[in-house]
Write a protein that holds these residues in place. Structure first.
Motif, PDB file in Angstrom:
ATOM      1  N   THR A   1       0.830  -1.207   0.000  1.00  0.00           N
ATOM      2  CA  THR A   1       0.000   0.000   0.000  1.00  0.00           C
ATOM      3  C   THR A   1       0.868   1.262   0.000  1.00  0.00           C
ATOM      4  OG1 THR A   1      -0.206  -0.192   2.416  1.00  0.00           O
ATOM      5  CG2 THR A   1      -2.002  -1.086   1.075  1.00  0.00           C
TER       6      THR A   1
ATOM      7  N   TYR B   1       2.047   1.849  -3.538  1.00  0.00           N
ATOM      8  CA  TYR B   1       0.960   2.331  -4.409  1.00  0.00           C
ATOM      9  C   TYR B   1       0.666   3.804  -4.128  1.00  0.00           C
ATOM     10  CZ  TYR B   1      -3.312   2.036  -7.198  1.00  0.00           C
ATOM     11  OH  TYR B   1      -4.271   2.217  -8.166  1.00  0.00           O
TER      12      TYR B   1
ATOM     13  N   PHE C   1      -5.319   4.471   1.930  1.00  0.00           N
ATOM     14  CA  PHE C   1      -5.849   3.210   2.437  1.00  0.00           C
ATOM     15  C   PHE C   1      -5.888   3.243   3.960  1.00  0.00           C
ATOM     16  CE2 PHE C   1      -3.631   2.247  -1.543  1.00  0.00           C
ATOM     17  CZ  PHE C   1      -4.660   1.655  -2.275  1.00  0.00           C
TER      18      PHE C   1
ATOM     19  N   LEU D   1     -10.513   2.126  -6.470  1.00  0.00           N
ATOM     20  CA  LEU D   1      -9.184   2.067  -5.870  1.00  0.00           C
ATOM     21  C   LEU D   1      -8.771   0.643  -5.534  1.00  0.00           C
ATOM     22  CD1 LEU D   1      -6.772   3.688  -4.942  1.00  0.00           C
ATOM     23  CD2 LEU D   1      -7.995   4.221  -2.815  1.00  0.00           C
TER      24      LEU D   1
ATOM     25  N   LEU E   1      -5.392  -1.247  -6.949  1.00  0.00           N
ATOM     26  CA  LEU E   1      -4.385  -1.895  -6.113  1.00  0.00           C
ATOM     27  C   LEU E   1      -4.153  -3.339  -6.557  1.00  0.00           C
ATOM     28  CD1 LEU E   1      -2.520  -1.814  -3.617  1.00  0.00           C
ATOM     29  CD2 LEU E   1      -4.494  -2.538  -2.250  1.00  0.00           C
TER      30      LEU E   1
ATOM     31  N   TYR F   1      -2.149  -3.417  -9.739  1.00  0.00           N
ATOM     32  CA  TYR F   1      -0.763  -3.041  -9.464  1.00  0.00           C
ATOM     33  C   TYR F   1       0.000  -4.229  -8.881  1.00  0.00           C
ATOM     34  CZ  TYR F   1       3.175  -1.046  -6.868  1.00  0.00           C
ATOM     35  OH  TYR F   1       4.418  -0.789  -6.356  1.00  0.00           O
ATOM     36  N   ILE F   2      -0.636  -4.955  -7.962  1.00  0.00           N
ATOM     37  CA  ILE F   2       0.040  -6.071  -7.303  1.00  0.00           C
ATOM     38  C   ILE F   2       0.207  -7.258  -8.250  1.00  0.00           C
ATOM     39  CG2 ILE F   2      -0.143  -7.782  -5.463  1.00  0.00           C
ATOM     40  CD1 ILE F   2      -1.674  -5.651  -3.843  1.00  0.00           C
TER      41      ILE F   2
ATOM     42  N   GLY G   1       4.047  -4.259  -8.528  1.00  0.00           N
ATOM     43  CA  GLY G   1       3.831  -4.803  -7.192  1.00  0.00           C
ATOM     44  C   GLY G   1       4.563  -6.114  -6.981  1.00  0.00           C
TER      45      GLY G   1
END
Length: 298
Positions: A37, A40, A49, A262, A266, A269-270, A275
């Protein structure tokens, strides 16, 4: 400033790049979640977050109650949990993002650092209760199994691994966090602690160095009678990825998000972006490795 969608009077939803959402996570994944987090938010300064850490069962329940948008957990949803989302007409999304492990740790005052899978099974079935019942053990006395919480993913994983439903014959002691497991084991040589390996796997992280002090991470062999140290494996990156370590498990992120927001940003991204580099740095094994292209100029 108040944002509106058309003339409906509804407040604008968050997007993959901005907004604030709540995340629930099993406490055994706290170092992993914090690093993901933070990375990000470093890319998207308008993304925020609120992360709450709970035992696995409570973390999932928080997401099901709509008190959290996404949850990090060591398992997928059960059938009854999926039905709970279906009843609310929420499709939900589950993504496996990494392979993690449950690390077995002992105090450095304990001379034993090797254990076999049958011996661990014996500890969880009540067949083994004393250190001297294990082959080659230099420790004596009763074995205490230490976990972070009685509803944690670490305990749930080990009980499920050995199909244990009755713990009345097992010497189990629970504390309140993975850090407290470390502190207890450090001062109790007869204990074996069970923690999420991401707490101690990042060699560049001061927290890992602090927690690893005065501890041994046990090597585990699937063989009942291993003949060399090479048949024992620890829960670190190589042996997680090569599936040598017996107590490896998936790390999942589960979302109840109903719009491209959002939470989805995330997850993408991961699972599909840089990520994976954060996961690698932490010493875990990403499900989808980050594709790094190297150009060589002659």
């Amino acid at each position: 400033m108040v944002w509106f969608v058309g003339c409906t009077g509804k407040q604008n939803l968050d997007t993959p790049a901005r907004g604030t959402i709540t995340i629930a996570a099993d406490e055994s994944f706290k170092p992993l979640v914090e690093q993901l987090t933070s990375a990000y938010m470093g890319i998207y300064p308008d993304a925020h977050f609120n992360v709450i850490y709970k035992p696995e069962q409570e973390a999932i329940a928080t997401m099901l109650r709509d008190s959290a948008r996404v949850v990090f957990t060591a398992r997928e949803l059960t059938q009854s949990e999926r039905i709970a989302l279906d009843q609310r007409k929420i499709e939900g999304k589950t993504e496996r993002i990494a392979t993690d492990g449950v690390a077995l740790i002992v105090s450095k005052a304990n001379g034993d650092s090797l254990i076999t899978l049958p011996e661990v099974q014996g500890l969880f079935t009540g067949r083994i209760t004393q250190w001297q019942q294990m082959a080659g053990s230099r420790q004596s006395g009763p074995v205490t199994l230490v976990f972070d919480n009685n509803n944690s993913s670490n305990l749930n994983y080990m009980l499920k691994r050995f199909n244990v439903t009755d713990v009345s014959n097992i010497r189990i002691f629970t504390v309140k966090s993975n850090r407290e497991v470390v502190e207890y084991v450090r001062t109790h040589p007869s204990a074996i602690g069970f923690i999420g390996v991401n707490w101690i796997s990042d060699g560049d992280e001061p927290l890992s160095a602090e927690l690893s002090k005065d501890l041994r991470v046990m090597g585990v062999s699937e063989k009942a009678n291993p003949t060399s140290r090479g048949e024992y494996f620890q829960p670190f990156q190589k042996d997680l990825g090569l599936e040598n370590y017996p107590f490896r498990r998936g790390v999942y992120i589960i979302s109840r998000e109903a719009h491209p927001g959002l939470g989805g940003g995330l997850i993408n991204y991961i699972a599909r972006d840089a990520g994976a580099l954060v996961i690698e740095k932490l010493g875990l094994w990403p499900t989808i490795p980050y594709n790094r292209e190297v150009y060589l100029n002659r």
